[in-house]
Design an enzyme around this catalytic site. Structure first.
Site, PDB file in Angstrom:
ATOM      1  N   GLY A   8       0.816  -1.202   0.000  1.00 28.19           N
ATOM      2  CA  GLY A   8       0.000   0.000   0.000  1.00 28.19           C
ATOM      3  C   GLY A   8       0.847   1.249   0.000  1.00 28.19           C
ATOM      4  O   GLY A   8       1.905   1.301   0.644  1.00 28.19           O
ATOM      5  N   ALA A   9       0.385   2.268  -0.727  1.00 33.28           N
ATOM      6  CA  ALA A   9       1.118   3.537  -0.802  1.00 33.28           C
ATOM      7  C   ALA A   9       0.162   4.709  -0.711  1.00 33.28           C
ATOM      8  O   ALA A   9       0.254   5.669  -1.463  1.00 33.28           O
ATOM      9  CB  ALA A   9       1.956   3.600  -2.076  1.00 33.28           C
ATOM     10  N   GLY A  10      -0.776   4.604   0.225  1.00 33.17           N
ATOM     11  CA  GLY A  10      -1.589   5.746   0.585  1.00 33.17           C
ATOM     12  C   GLY A  10      -0.878   6.510   1.681  1.00 33.17           C
ATOM     13  O   GLY A  10       0.357   6.454   1.802  1.00 33.17           O
ATOM     14  N   GLY A  12      -0.709   6.000   4.981  1.00 31.08           N
ATOM     15  CA  GLY A  12       0.056   5.146   5.877  1.00 31.08           C
ATOM     16  C   GLY A  12       1.255   4.517   5.199  1.00 31.08           C
ATOM     17  O   GLY A  12       2.354   4.465   5.759  1.00 31.08           O
ATOM     18  N   CYS A 159     -15.918   6.743   8.757  1.00 33.30           N
ATOM     19  CA  CYS A 159     -15.209   7.948   8.325  1.00 33.30           C
ATOM     20  C   CYS A 159     -16.247   9.060   8.161  1.00 33.30           C
ATOM     21  O   CYS A 159     -16.736   9.301   7.057  1.00 33.30           O
ATOM     22  CB  CYS A 159     -14.483   7.663   7.016  1.00 33.30           C
ATOM     23  N   GLY A 320      -5.548  10.868  10.355  1.00 34.72           N
ATOM     24  CA  GLY A 320      -4.158  10.983   9.934  1.00 34.72           C
ATOM     25  C   GLY A 320      -3.178  10.998  11.073  1.00 34.72           C
ATOM     26  O   GLY A 320      -2.130  10.337  11.028  1.00 34.72           O
ATOM     27  N   CYS A 353      -7.778  17.043  14.202  1.00 35.61           N
ATOM     28  CA  CYS A 353      -8.559  17.053  12.967  1.00 35.61           C
ATOM     29  C   CYS A 353      -8.984  18.464  12.590  1.00 35.61           C
ATOM     30  O   CYS A 353      -9.424  19.234  13.447  1.00 35.61           O
ATOM     31  CB  CYS A 353      -9.799  16.171  13.128  1.00 35.61           C
ATOM     32  N   LYS A 388      -6.756  24.617   7.148  1.00 33.44           N
ATOM     33  CA  LYS A 388      -6.828  23.421   6.319  1.00 33.44           C
ATOM     34  C   LYS A 388      -6.121  23.650   4.979  1.00 33.44           C
ATOM     35  O   LYS A 388      -5.420  22.756   4.476  1.00 33.44           O
ATOM     36  CB  LYS A 388      -8.299  23.049   6.073  1.00 33.44           C
TER      37      LYS A 388
END
Length: 427
Positions: A8-10, A12, A159, A320, A353, A388
């Site tokens: 995975g390469a999102g 995380g 989410c 995140g 957040c 943001k």
């Protein structure tokens, strides 16, 4: 020499690669395998969906970035994992053997669990950049002939922040186009109350978000289960405390975006001892799988039990800041193992957040993310919108450089550098 593979390469997976590189020995080798060679900054998707960002402005080509850091990169989808053989199989017929595997795949989006649901059906999504682009195209068509809008999150979703964000960003854009008066809006959610966000609230998120919805003339339905979706109509069941159906509604819509439930990716599902029945990876306090200690996991793919019973199932979000703490602990623990020591690091699982609402927003700090908490703080204001934007620019700049500092922590401290909040985060 140890072979370390990251699936995975999102969010995380990329920061895992950067931090793991810093913890490895010189002779160790690190490989990242993923289906998509381009990283997309998911928090920007609500902006993409209304045309405030382009795809190109929020993406990063990973190959040159990884190459500069000496990280091997295989943009090939995974077809299977054999934890007994310590092997990852790829769709091109090749395979990767590993000494240590870090699963950072994120989730599979369970649109198929509701009839007529999702981008292949009659509702939009902002969970992936391609979905956000489609949502933007469909939104432009909607604006030519405005009508009712339904937004929110369905049963089993975990989410909720993006559902609120997109609702208010959409409302802001409708006002800018001077068609808001022609668009009745309804927020439909599986949460037991507005502002629950899968965490039983943080600070006064209940009061803050209810106030925002009232001020923007957006109706809401909680403890709601989407039964099915047809063209222009969503059937929603309100669920009572005892689990019975209190009332069934047939809600008309001309445009709808609903967050789906998540599950583990198909190559992992059904591996006994590695994943739970939903396909999420089982880990201990060191992010390590109990049955297969060579396997670690970070991010949304990790199994976390819900906060408690609710009339409609609500999952726990992996924000995140929380994911980053998992990554740091995992990289350090593998580093310890490589040097013959015992894993000892644990993620803090704190949450910071920023929820942008188009021209204002809500911020919250939860330390730890799961209650009871040492810090339980929330606030709202126009400064959140500005923060943001600054956060996005700062984060993407750091990612493109391949720097391995704690992105979310440093960005939070830079963008939210007001005295009180800075002290809260650093305490």
């Amino acid at each position: 020499m140890a072979e370390i593979v990251i699936m995975g390469a999102g969010l995380g997976g990329v920061i895992m690669a950067y931090e793991m590189k810093d913890q490895m020995r010189p002779e160790d080798r690190l490989t990242v395998v993923t289906r998509d060679p381009i990283y997309h900054f998911v928090p920007s998707n609500p902006w993409v969906a209304v045309g405030w960002r382009t795809r190109e402005s929020v993406e990063i080509d990973l190959a040159p970035t990884f190459s500069r850091r000496g990280i091997n990169f295989k943009p090939i989808p995974v077809s299977g994992v054999d934890p007994e053989a310590k092997r990852v199989d790829l769709e091109d017929g090749s395979s990767l053997n590993y000494d240590y595997l870090v699963i950072a795949t994120g989730p599979e989006l369970a649109f198929d669990e509701i009839e007529g649901f999702g981008p292949q059906g009659f509702t939009e999504s902002i969970c992936h950049i391609e979905h956000a682009e489609k949502a933007q195209v469909d939104f432009e068509e909607f604006c030519k002939k405005p009508g009712p809008i339904i937004t929110g999150a369905v049963q089993g979703a975990s989410c909720y922040g993006p559902a609120y964000e997109f609702t208010f960003i959409l409302e802001t854009e409708l006002r800018r186009r001077k068609i808001r008066d022609r668009v009745p809006m309804t927020f439909v959610t599986s949460e037991p109350y507005i502002g629950h966000i899968g965490l039983d609230g943080v600070g006064d998120t209940k009061g803050l978000l209810e106030s925002e919805l009232r001020e923007k003339h957006i109706k809401w339905m909680t403890s709601s289960r989407v039964k099915c979706v047809e063209s222009g109509k969503m059937t929603v069941e309100e669920i009572a405390e005892d689990g019975s159906i209190k009332k069934t509604h047939e809600l008309p819509f001309a445009y709808s975006m609903m967050i789906p439930a998540f599950r583990g990716i198909k190559p992992l599902r059904g591996i006994d001892g590695l994943v739970n029945p939903r396909g999420f990876v089982i880990v201990d306090k060191h992010q390590q799988n109990p049955k297969y200690p060579e396997v670690f996991a970070v991010g949304v793919c990790v199994a976390i039990p819900p906060m408690g019973p609710t009339p409609v199932p609500c999952g726990v979000p992996k924000t995140g800041f929380m994911i980053e703490s998992m990554v740091t602990a995992t990289a350090r623990n593998i580093g310890e193992i490589l040097r013959g020591r015992t894993p000892r690091f644990q993620g803090t699982w704190n949450a910071v957040c920023l929820a942008d609402f188009g021209d204002t927003g809500v911020a919250f700090v939860a330390q730890p993310q799961i209650p009871p908490r040492n810090v339980n703080w929330s606030a709202s204001g126009r400064w959140v919108h500005a923060a943001k934007i600054g956060f996005e620019k700062y984060f993407l700049r750091k990612m493109r450089k391949g720097e391995s500092e704690p992105f979310y922590e440093s960005a939070a401290l830079n963008m939210l550098g007001i005295g009180k909040l800075k002290n809260i985060i650093q305490d």
